[in-house]
Write an enzyme that holds these catalytic residues in place. Structure first.
Site, PDB file in Angstrom:
ATOM      1  N   ARG A  54      66.156  94.602  30.429  1.00 22.42           N
ATOM      2  CA  ARG A  54      64.739  94.533  30.831  1.00 22.42           C
ATOM      3  C   ARG A  54      64.632  94.556  32.360  1.00 22.42           C
ATOM      4  NH1 ARG A  54      61.342  89.627  28.511  1.00 22.42           N
ATOM      5  NH2 ARG A  54      62.560  88.473  30.044  1.00 22.42           N
ATOM      6  N   LYS A 149      58.480  92.738  34.128  1.00 16.57           N
ATOM      7  CA  LYS A 149      58.495  91.320  34.472  1.00 16.57           C
ATOM      8  C   LYS A 149      58.522  91.174  35.994  1.00 16.57           C
ATOM      9  CE  LYS A 149      60.751  87.043  32.932  1.00 16.57           C
ATOM     10  NZ  LYS A 149      59.637  86.290  32.385  1.00 16.57           N
TER      11      LYS A 149
HETATM   12  N1  PLP Z   1      55.311  86.773  27.946  1.00 14.86           N
HETATM   13  C1  PLP Z   1      55.206  86.373  29.224  1.00 14.86           C
HETATM   14  C2  PLP Z   1      53.942  86.676  29.963  1.00 14.86           C
HETATM   15  C3  PLP Z   1      56.245  85.669  29.843  1.00 14.86           C
HETATM   16  O1  PLP Z   1      56.120  85.264  31.115  1.00 14.86           O
HETATM   17  C4  PLP Z   1      57.403  85.366  29.085  1.00 14.86           C
HETATM   18  C5  PLP Z   1      58.517  84.608  29.681  1.00 14.86           C
HETATM   19  O2  PLP Z   1      58.482  84.223  30.816  1.00 14.86           O
HETATM   20  C6  PLP Z   1      57.483  85.792  27.756  1.00 14.86           C
HETATM   21  C7  PLP Z   1      56.412  86.515  27.215  1.00 14.86           C
HETATM   22  C8  PLP Z   1      58.682  85.506  26.910  1.00 14.86           C
HETATM   23  O3  PLP Z   1      59.774  86.318  27.300  1.00 14.86           O
HETATM   24  P1  PLP Z   1      61.267  85.857  27.075  1.00 14.86           P
HETATM   25  O4  PLP Z   1      61.415  85.551  25.624  1.00 14.86           O
HETATM   26  O5  PLP Z   1      62.062  87.048  27.480  1.00 14.86           O
HETATM   27  O6  PLP Z   1      61.512  84.668  27.939  1.00 14.86           O
END
Ligand code: PLP
Length: 294
Positions: A54, A149
């Site tokens: 990612r 992200k």
């Molecule tokens: N959605 C958002 C907006 C996030 O900031 C996060 C994690 O920080 C997630 C979903 C969950 O992602 P992950 O499972 O990769 O931590």
């Protein structure tokens, strides 16, 4: 939360107080930066490959060259937790577009990234998973590429402040009458027929690494998942609601906008998913999360 004393900055491990960056860094001035948060359980990283893949996609999307190979990233992550003696918690990593000595929107042709990592020791399986959290709903004011992200987290920071003011721990963000996701987690509901629903992947939400892990575990376990957007009203009348993220793993949502979800306690589907995921993490569920055994 215990921030490890040793951090990593631009090729070196150093004490946190010696880690300084330029005020002209594009991460600071323009939020031109990618980040990842990877969980560590029993000294092992949970799906680091997923996080690194990612990260590659985000960096490509925001024109920052990836400074390291996956092997080098893995090496830095491992060395950081070794130096801090961390067995359980998270590792935060950020790659910014670097310091260009001035504030200029377009910036140079190619960026020289700033790289920063720190570790945060804390239990991943604990009270929050056992007792659940409360959420509010509010408008999603983020930009349109939430699949990347990036550190543009002002909407989420304000959402968390609004949640705290309302006596809740998180917020579900709503756009065009549909829940996108929680402020820093993916959102899930169980409807009155026992159907498990989470929003499909698109530019509107972050493709959560925990979400992906749960989808594959549940498919292997024969539990059907419906990937579609749901409304805040569906969430309010759901029998169960929960969120998934690397930091909080599977968090039952026991109240939404001040009203109990279901009977106001974490439900059986949430417990089953917690159990499956904790086991996949290598946890001794009977010892660390007996409440998840149902
Ligand atoms: N959605 C958002 C907006 C996030 O900031 C996060 C994690 O920080 C997630 C979903 C969950 O992602 P992950 O499972 O990769 O931590």
């Amino acid at each position: 939360m215990t921030i490890g004393r040793t951090v990593y900055l631009n090729g070196k491990f150093c004490p946190v107080e010696d880690a300084t960056i330029s005020p002209f860094d594009r991460g600071f001035l323009l939020a031109h930066a990618a980040y990842e948060v990877t969980s560590v359980y029993d000294g092992r990283f949970i799906d680091l490959e997923g996080h690194l893949s990612r990260l590659r996609r985000t960096l490509e999307g925001i024109s920052i060259p990836n400074p390291y190979s996956d092997e080098q990233w893995a090496e830095i992550h491992s060395e950081l937790i070794d130096k801090n003696g961390m067995e359980e918690g998270t590792v935060y990593l950020e790659v910014t577009a670097g310091d260009y000595g001035m504030r200029d929107f377009a910036g140079p042709e190619t960026f020289t990234p700033t790289v920063f990592l720190y570790s945060d020791a804390r239990p991943l399986i604990g009270d929050l998973g056992r007792d659940g959290i409360r959420a509010i709903t509010l408008g999603d004011t983020r930009w349109k590429r939430r699949d990347m992200k990036t550190v543009q987290l002002l909407s989420q920071a304000l959402a968390y402040r609004a949640a705290r003011e309302a006596g809740a721990e998180t917020a579900f963000m709503v756009e065009d009458g549909l829940v996108t996701e929680a402020a820093s987690a993916n959102a899930w509901i169980v409807d009155a027929d026992g159907k498990l629903i989470t929003r499909e992947l698109s530019h509107s939400i972050l493709p959560g690494i925990t979400r992906a892990g749960i989808v594959s575990l549940l498919k292997a376990d024969g539990l059907e998942i419906i990937e579609r957007a749901f409304t805040p009203e569906e969430a309010a009348s759901a029998t169960e609601v929960f969120t998934t993220s690397s930091g909080a793993i599977v968090a039952p949502v026991v109240a939404l906008d001040g009203k109990p979800v279901g009977d106001g306690k974490p439900g059986p589907v949430t417990r089953r998913i917690q159990r499956l995921y904790y086991e996949a993490m290598g946890a001794d569920v009977a010892a660390v999360a007996p409440w998840a055994l149902g």
